[in-house]
Motif scaffolding. Structure first.
Motif, PDB file in Angstrom:
ATOM      1  N   ASN A  94     -15.555 -22.617  16.762  1.00  0.00           N
ATOM      2  CA  ASN A  94     -14.283 -22.165  16.093  1.00  0.00           C
ATOM      3  C   ASN A  94     -13.615 -23.498  15.857  1.00  0.00           C
ATOM      4  OD1 ASN A  94     -14.455 -18.997  16.463  1.00  0.00           O
ATOM      5  ND2 ASN A  94     -15.351 -20.051  18.288  1.00  0.00           N
ATOM      6  N   ARG A  96      -8.761 -20.243  11.545  1.00  0.00           N
ATOM      7  CA  ARG A  96     -10.203 -20.895  12.332  1.00  0.00           C
ATOM      8  C   ARG A  96     -11.376 -20.191  11.296  1.00  0.00           C
ATOM      9  NH1 ARG A  96     -12.821 -16.871  16.572  1.00  0.00           N
ATOM     10  NH2 ARG A  96     -10.744 -15.344  16.483  1.00  0.00           N
ATOM     11  N   GLU A 109     -15.460 -20.044  12.017  1.00  0.00           N
ATOM     12  CA  GLU A 109     -16.636 -19.857  13.143  1.00  0.00           C
ATOM     13  C   GLU A 109     -18.140 -20.474  12.454  1.00  0.00           C
ATOM     14  OE1 GLU A 109     -16.649 -16.151  15.258  1.00  0.00           O
ATOM     15  OE2 GLU A 109     -18.377 -16.884  16.582  1.00  0.00           O
ATOM     16  N   GLN A 153     -10.112 -17.076   7.236  1.00  0.00           N
ATOM     17  CA  GLN A 153     -11.007 -16.972   8.334  1.00  0.00           C
ATOM     18  C   GLN A 153     -12.303 -16.218   8.115  1.00  0.00           C
ATOM     19  OE1 GLN A 153      -8.731 -15.139  11.428  1.00  0.00           O
ATOM     20  NE2 GLN A 153     -10.783 -14.558  12.904  1.00  0.00           N
ATOM     21  N   THR A 187     -16.950 -16.493   8.906  1.00  0.00           N
ATOM     22  CA  THR A 187     -18.044 -16.842   9.658  1.00  0.00           C
ATOM     23  C   THR A 187     -18.848 -17.686   8.616  1.00  0.00           C
ATOM     24  OG1 THR A 187     -18.073 -14.930  11.102  1.00  0.00           O
ATOM     25  CG2 THR A 187     -20.011 -15.962  10.960  1.00  0.00           C
ATOM     26  N   LYS A 224     -14.975 -12.735   8.306  1.00  0.00           N
ATOM     27  CA  LYS A 224     -14.696 -12.625   9.724  1.00  0.00           C
ATOM     28  C   LYS A 224     -14.527 -11.049  10.130  1.00  0.00           C
ATOM     29  CE  LYS A 224     -13.892 -13.314  14.171  1.00  0.00           C
ATOM     30  NZ  LYS A 224     -15.204 -13.607  14.966  1.00  0.00           N
TER      31      LYS A 224
END
Ligand code: ADP
Ligand code: MG
Length: 486
Positions: free
Chosen positions: A205, A218, A220, A253, A255, A271
């Protein structure tokens, strides 16, 4: 707070890692099927792992013990009551349609890990939690051009998810965190730490902010399976996010995936939130209650961990911090060193283990477990140096021979006639011959060219095939050169 000017400019990176560590146990978390790596697809699958209707999970005590031991190794709170939840999502390699995990009540709470930074400093990183969960199966896309197959061997294997606080600030610190965590897991024996086999995987992250500001948004990056990739993916994300914000954009945000070939991260999905998974306690499993006495027993049986071992090596053997750090990287390395050093000059032992032995092992692609030179044999070599049977110089040749043949030092020294010459009457003729053959240099030396002394020593050592005792050669040479002048 570390801001590397020129690299992140006025920006500070914030990093938190989620690590999945495969628990070392023979059987899976809720079934008796084997966890051995590399078996034929679908050869290690019980009805529970394949989610046949009506099957009931039964918790594996070994896996619970491993999670508790790991928590203790991270100086973490052990929760005597924890709960298994269902994390619901659809995926072809997840036959039940849910993963059994822990959500609000994990088995291990807050802990910490001490980072050893390259500049010799150390820094504490908070551990948020550690929970137990089952792994999913694996989709095989490379077996057939048109179809995907599912291998359920991994389905149900126990994982520990270890979550850090957002305390890390640089890719290097993240790498140091991974190294330290892997070291602790391997010391404890709760995970083999083998990243190539997927036993240890990391989700990174990353966000950026101006120092002092609240945390930024953030991303990830999932499933990083080497420490180098962890470092590279974070580095890339930091630069990508800074560039994005400086161009007036905003971080979303999401993935992301690390593209190993191109060395970039790519978006994978937006996310998900906890409510997307509709977590609820698994009705097939009772809350897990631990007996405090059992936890205490596990604590008492925990092996000495890296930080304690390092402190003890520094204290008991008087070796340097660098040497201690190298030696504790693997428990077997430290054990080997201690076996060599006990009752001997420990600094000399550390030099031989780290310099000669590790160098030779590296070169030949061997590990310490299959070292041709045992700790006792290396100790024997050091004894021959200590009692002046051989010089340090000759010892290196003897070591090479030991490594190549597995013979012990004394046998090689005997067979090859390498004993150090400490008898002045055997060295003096050599010195006389060297001085006679170099009378021009002798004259120069006596005329004040002191530097030539080293030349004479070298010649005498060479003529003696390295066997003359160097201290004695020095002493005798000095007398001779000072003596019959003219
Ligand atoms: P999730 O389970 O949805 O990924 P968590 O809140 O459990 O969310 O956080 C997961 C990880 O993200 C933790 O390691 C945490 O330290 C890290 N983290 C949280 N916020 C940030 C942030 N703003 N920047 C970087 N890392 C963060
Ligand atoms: Mg996450």
């Amino acid at each position: 707070m570390t801001v590397f000017e020129g690299e992140t400019g006025p920006w500070e990176a914030v990093i938190g890692l989620e690590v999945h560590a495969q628990v070392t146990s023979r059987a899976k978390l809720f079934s008796g099927a084997s966890t051995a790596f590399g078996a034929e697809p679908n050869s290690q699958v019980s009805f529970i792992d394949a989610a046949f209707p009506g099957m009931l999970p039964v918790i594996n005590e070994v896996c619970v013990a491993q999670a508790v031991r790991t928590g203790l190794g991270l100086n973490a709170e052990i929760n005597l009551v924890s709960v298994f939840d269902r994390k619901n999502y659809f995926y072809p390699d997840l036959p039940a349609g849910y993963q059994i995990s822990q959500y609000q009540q994990p088995i291990v709470g807050r802990g910490e890990l001490v980072l050893d930074l390259p500049d010799g400093e150390s820094r504490r990183v908070g551990i948020t939690r550690l929970h137990l969960e089952m792994d999913a199966g694996k989709s095989l896309h490379d077996q057939d051009p048109n179809r995907t197959f599912v291998d359920l061997n991994r389905s149900g294997v126990a994982l520990m998810e270890i979550v850090s606080e957002p305390d890390l600030r640089t890719p290097e610190e993240a790498a140091a965190y991974m190294r330290k965590l892997r070291m602790i897991l391997r010391y404890i024996g709760s995970c083999d730490g083998n990243m190539e086999e997927g036993s240890l995987r990391c989700d990174a992250n990353v966000s950026v902010r101006r120092p002092g500001d609240p945390l930024g948004t953030r991303t990830e990056t999932k499933n990083l399976n080497s420490i180098r990739f962890v470092q590279q993916a974070i580095e890339y994300e930091i630069q990508r996010q800074i560039a994005l914000i400086e161009e007036g954009g905003a971080v979303v945000q999401e993935t992301r995936l690390w593209d190993t070939g191109r060395g970039i991260t790519r978006p994978m999905r937006s996310k998900e939130e906890a409510h997307d998974y509709r977590y609820f306690p698994d009705p097939d499993l009772l809350p897990l209650e631990l007996d405090p006495a059992w936890v205490e027993a596990l604590q008492a049986e925990l092996p000495e961990l890296p930080d304690d071992k390092k402190a003890r090596l520094l204290r008991d053997y008087g070796i340097g911090a660098y040497e201690a750090s190298v030696l504790i990287a693997e428990r077997s390395h430290a054990d080997f060193f201690e076996a060599v050093a006990r009752g001997r000059d420990a600094r000399l032992a550390a030099n031989w283990v780290i310099g000669e032995l590790f160098g030779a092992l590296n070169k030949s692609g061997k590990t310490i477990a299959d070292s041709p030179v045992s700790a006792a044999a290396l100790g024997g070599l050091i004894d021959l140096i200590a009692d002046q049977t051989i010089s340090g110089r000759i010892a290196k040749d003897v070591f090479e021979e030991m490594f190549a043949t597995g013979q012990d030092a004394a046998a090689i020294v005997e067979a090859k006639g390498l004993k150090q010459v400490t008898d002045p009457s055997a060295i003096e003729p050599i010195i006389d011959a060297v001085l006679a053959a170099n009378d021009d240099k002798v004259a120069q030396y006596r005329g004040g060219k002191d530097k030539l002394f080293g030349f004479f020593v070298g010649q005498v050592m060479k003529q003696s095939q390295g066997k003359a005792n160097p201290a004695l050669v020095n002493e005798l040479l000095k007398t001779k050169l000072a003596g019959d002048a003219g």
